[in-house]
Design a protein around this motif. Structure first.
Motif, PDB file in Angstrom:
ATOM      1  N   VAL A 139       0.831  -1.197   0.000  1.00 50.74           N
ATOM      2  CA  VAL A 139       0.000   0.000   0.000  1.00 50.74           C
ATOM      3  C   VAL A 139       0.868   1.251   0.000  1.00 50.74           C
ATOM      4  O   VAL A 139       2.038   1.218   0.362  1.00 50.74           O
ATOM      5  CB  VAL A 139      -0.976   0.027   1.207  1.00 50.74           C
ATOM      6  CG1 VAL A 139      -1.904  -1.175   1.160  1.00 50.74           C
ATOM      7  CG2 VAL A 139      -0.233   0.081   2.518  1.00 50.74           C
ATOM      8  N   VAL A 140       0.249   2.341  -0.381  1.00 53.68           N
ATOM      9  CA  VAL A 140       0.906   3.645  -0.387  1.00 53.68           C
ATOM     10  C   VAL A 140       0.841   4.212   1.031  1.00 53.68           C
ATOM     11  O   VAL A 140      -0.226   4.203   1.652  1.00 53.68           O
ATOM     12  CB  VAL A 140       0.192   4.596  -1.370  1.00 53.68           C
ATOM     13  CG1 VAL A 140       0.756   6.005  -1.280  1.00 53.68           C
ATOM     14  CG2 VAL A 140       0.295   4.049  -2.784  1.00 53.68           C
ATOM     15  N   PRO A 141       1.961   4.700   1.576  1.00 52.38           N
ATOM     16  CA  PRO A 141       1.925   5.333   2.903  1.00 52.38           C
ATOM     17  C   PRO A 141       0.942   6.505   2.915  1.00 52.38           C
ATOM     18  O   PRO A 141       0.918   7.322   1.989  1.00 52.38           O
ATOM     19  CB  PRO A 141       3.359   5.827   3.111  1.00 52.38           C
ATOM     20  CG  PRO A 141       4.188   5.040   2.156  1.00 52.38           C
ATOM     21  CD  PRO A 141       3.304   4.709   0.997  1.00 52.38           C
ATOM     22  N   THR A 142       0.144   6.579   3.965  1.00 52.54           N
ATOM     23  CA  THR A 142      -0.852   7.655   4.031  1.00 52.54           C
ATOM     24  C   THR A 142      -0.202   9.035   4.027  1.00 52.54           C
ATOM     25  O   THR A 142      -0.799   9.992   3.518  1.00 52.54           O
ATOM     26  CB  THR A 142      -1.765   7.505   5.259  1.00 52.54           C
ATOM     27  OG1 THR A 142      -0.963   7.409   6.427  1.00 52.54           O
ATOM     28  CG2 THR A 142      -2.646   6.279   5.134  1.00 52.54           C
ATOM     29  N   VAL A 143       0.994   9.132   4.560  1.00 50.96           N
ATOM     30  CA  VAL A 143       1.649  10.443   4.578  1.00 50.96           C
ATOM     31  C   VAL A 143       1.934  10.931   3.156  1.00 50.96           C
ATOM     32  O   VAL A 143       1.969  12.135   2.902  1.00 50.96           O
ATOM     33  CB  VAL A 143       2.927  10.422   5.453  1.00 50.96           C
ATOM     34  CG1 VAL A 143       4.044   9.648   4.792  1.00 50.96           C
ATOM     35  CG2 VAL A 143       3.368  11.822   5.816  1.00 50.96           C
ATOM     36  N   MET A 144       2.082  10.017   2.206  1.00 54.12           N
ATOM     37  CA  MET A 144       2.251  10.440   0.814  1.00 54.12           C
ATOM     38  C   MET A 144       0.964  11.058   0.281  1.00 54.12           C
ATOM     39  O   MET A 144       0.998  12.026  -0.485  1.00 54.12           O
ATOM     40  CB  MET A 144       2.673   9.259  -0.057  1.00 54.12           C
ATOM     41  CG  MET A 144       4.120   8.852   0.154  1.00 54.12           C
ATOM     42  SD  MET A 144       4.635   7.572  -0.993  1.00 54.12           S
ATOM     43  CE  MET A 144       4.537   8.440  -2.551  1.00 54.12           C
ATOM     44  N   GLU A 179      -7.603  17.287   9.465  1.00 50.46           N
ATOM     45  CA  GLU A 179      -8.252  16.101  10.001  1.00 50.46           C
ATOM     46  C   GLU A 179      -8.633  15.249   8.797  1.00 50.46           C
ATOM     47  O   GLU A 179      -9.583  15.575   8.073  1.00 50.46           O
ATOM     48  CB  GLU A 179      -9.488  16.466  10.809  1.00 50.46           C
ATOM     49  CG  GLU A 179     -10.120  15.270  11.481  1.00 50.46           C
ATOM     50  CD  GLU A 179     -11.277  15.654  12.379  1.00 50.46           C
ATOM     51  OE1 GLU A 179     -12.234  14.877  12.421  1.00 50.46           O
ATOM     52  OE2 GLU A 179     -11.213  16.722  13.012  1.00 50.46           O
ATOM     53  N   LEU A 180      -7.847  14.208   8.552  1.00 48.66           N
ATOM     54  CA  LEU A 180      -8.042  13.370   7.376  1.00 48.66           C
ATOM     55  C   LEU A 180      -8.256  11.917   7.796  1.00 48.66           C
ATOM     56  O   LEU A 180      -7.649  11.453   8.756  1.00 48.66           O
ATOM     57  CB  LEU A 180      -6.829  13.467   6.452  1.00 48.66           C
ATOM     58  CG  LEU A 180      -6.525  14.852   5.889  1.00 48.66           C
ATOM     59  CD1 LEU A 180      -5.195  14.853   5.150  1.00 48.66           C
ATOM     60  CD2 LEU A 180      -7.635  15.321   4.974  1.00 48.66           C
ATOM     61  N   GLU A 181      -9.103  11.229   7.051  1.00 47.25           N
ATOM     62  CA  GLU A 181      -9.365   9.809   7.275  1.00 47.25           C
ATOM     63  C   GLU A 181      -8.991   9.041   6.016  1.00 47.25           C
ATOM     64  O   GLU A 181      -9.199   9.522   4.901  1.00 47.25           O
ATOM     65  CB  GLU A 181     -10.851   9.584   7.574  1.00 47.25           C
ATOM     66  CG  GLU A 181     -11.330  10.242   8.840  1.00 47.25           C
ATOM     67  CD  GLU A 181     -12.829  10.047   9.040  1.00 47.25           C
ATOM     68  OE1 GLU A 181     -13.355   8.975   8.675  1.00 47.25           O
ATOM     69  OE2 GLU A 181     -13.459  10.984   9.553  1.00 47.25           O
ATOM     70  N   PHE A 182      -8.473   7.842   6.217  1.00 48.69           N
ATOM     71  CA  PHE A 182      -8.052   6.970   5.120  1.00 48.69           C
ATOM     72  C   PHE A 182      -8.724   5.616   5.310  1.00 48.69           C
ATOM     73  O   PHE A 182      -8.143   4.684   5.837  1.00 48.69           O
ATOM     74  CB  PHE A 182      -6.530   6.817   5.128  1.00 48.69           C
ATOM     75  CG  PHE A 182      -5.812   8.139   5.135  1.00 48.69           C
ATOM     76  CD1 PHE A 182      -5.520   8.787   3.957  1.00 48.69           C
ATOM     77  CD2 PHE A 182      -5.444   8.742   6.341  1.00 48.69           C
ATOM     78  CE1 PHE A 182      -4.868  10.010   3.962  1.00 48.69           C
ATOM     79  CE2 PHE A 182      -4.790   9.959   6.351  1.00 48.69           C
ATOM     80  CZ  PHE A 182      -4.508  10.596   5.158  1.00 48.69           C
ATOM     81  N   ASP A 183      -9.991   5.523   4.882  1.00 45.37           N
ATOM     82  CA  ASP A 183     -10.792   4.329   5.149  1.00 45.37           C
ATOM     83  C   ASP A 183     -10.475   3.159   4.232  1.00 45.37           C
ATOM     84  O   ASP A 183     -10.796   2.020   4.550  1.00 45.37           O
ATOM     85  CB  ASP A 183     -12.288   4.663   5.048  1.00 45.37           C
ATOM     86  CG  ASP A 183     -12.717   5.608   6.157  1.00 45.37           C
ATOM     87  OD1 ASP A 183     -12.111   5.596   7.244  1.00 45.37           O
ATOM     88  OD2 ASP A 183     -13.668   6.387   5.928  1.00 45.37           O
ATOM     89  N   LYS A 184      -9.875   3.428   3.097  1.00 40.52           N
ATOM     90  CA  LYS A 184      -9.550   2.370   2.144  1.00 40.52           C
ATOM     91  C   LYS A 184      -8.112   2.580   1.692  1.00 40.52           C
ATOM     92  O   LYS A 184      -7.693   3.719   1.453  1.00 40.52           O
ATOM     93  CB  LYS A 184     -10.509   2.450   0.947  1.00 40.52           C
ATOM     94  CG  LYS A 184     -10.361   1.318  -0.047  1.00 40.52           C
ATOM     95  CD  LYS A 184     -11.435   1.422  -1.136  1.00 40.52           C
ATOM     96  CE  LYS A 184     -11.356   0.273  -2.100  1.00 40.52           C
ATOM     97  NZ  LYS A 184     -10.186   0.314  -2.955  1.00 40.52           N
ATOM     98  N   PRO A 185      -7.335   1.509   1.561  1.00 45.44           N
ATOM     99  CA  PRO A 185      -5.940   1.692   1.150  1.00 45.44           C
ATOM    100  C   PRO A 185      -5.813   2.098  -0.313  1.00 45.44           C
ATOM    101  O   PRO A 185      -6.690   1.825  -1.130  1.00 45.44           O
ATOM    102  CB  PRO A 185      -5.331   0.301   1.367  1.00 45.44           C
ATOM    103  CG  PRO A 185      -6.475  -0.639   1.242  1.00 45.44           C
ATOM    104  CD  PRO A 185      -7.664   0.098   1.782  1.00 45.44           C
ATOM    105  N   VAL A 186      -4.706   2.751  -0.598  1.00 43.20           N
ATOM    106  CA  VAL A 186      -4.335   3.078  -1.966  1.00 43.20           C
ATOM    107  C   VAL A 186      -3.145   2.196  -2.307  1.00 43.20           C
ATOM    108  O   VAL A 186      -2.196   2.086  -1.535  1.00 43.20           O
ATOM    109  CB  VAL A 186      -3.964   4.572  -2.101  1.00 43.20           C
ATOM    110  CG1 VAL A 186      -3.435   4.885  -3.491  1.00 43.20           C
ATOM    111  CG2 VAL A 186      -5.164   5.447  -1.769  1.00 43.20           C
TER     112      VAL A 186
END
Length: 158
Positions: free
Chosen positions: A61-66, A90-97
């Motif tokens: 997966v892609v790191p959320t910080v990216m 305020e960010l949410e990452f409910d599904k991976p990239v």
């Protein structure tokens, strides 16, 4: 970049609720390798196919910080644009990239606080299948109107 004049983004008085900006970004190997090299982040979930295949993600997966970096780049370069500063996020990452994915981001001005010189920006990001992969809000200080150089340089002549 140094010495080159760049136009500032939209000032507070140029923005209105409902203004939007949309752009797509694709995650390439080069981007991942640069992030991993700069951050010294060796999380196997980001780079090791054999490990990732044994997780519920099934592949790296892609790191959320990216993704955060992509969002902040859109704020800094487009809405409100150069000269902006993000104060809160305020960010949410409910599904991976996943690697090589294309993410379509939309930024929308949802509120303006003139007294604080801030705008609220809604963020939505969708993958190729239309699934929302990032959502949230940012509090952004749009660029300030620079002082006139003429006003100060001629003050001895008043």
């Amino acid at each position: 970049m140094l010495g080159k004049k760049r136009k500032l983004g939209k000032k507070l008085h140029d923005l209105k609720v409902g203004d939007t900006y949309t752009a797509s970004k694709t995650v390439e190997d080069r981007d991942l390798l640069m992030y991993l090299g700069l951050s010294d982040d060796a999380n196997p979930l980001y780079i090791q196919h054999d490990y990732a295949s044994q997780t519920p993600f099934k592949r790296p997966v892609v790191p959320t910080v990216m993704l955060v970096g992509m969002v902040t780049s859109l704020v800094s370069m487009h809405l409100p644009g150069p000269g902006s500063h993000i104060q809160r996020q305020e960010l949410e990452f409910d599904k991976p990239v996943y690697h090589y994915a294309e993410v379509k981001f939309t930024l929308e001005i949802s509120g303006i606080d003139e007294a604080k010189h801030e705008v609220e920006v809604l963020v939505h990001g969708y993958d190729e299948e239309g699934a929302e992969v990032v959502k949230g809000t940012l509090t952004v200080v749009p660029p300030y109107e620079p002082e006139s150089m003429n006003a100060r340089s001629l003050e001895n002549f008043y």
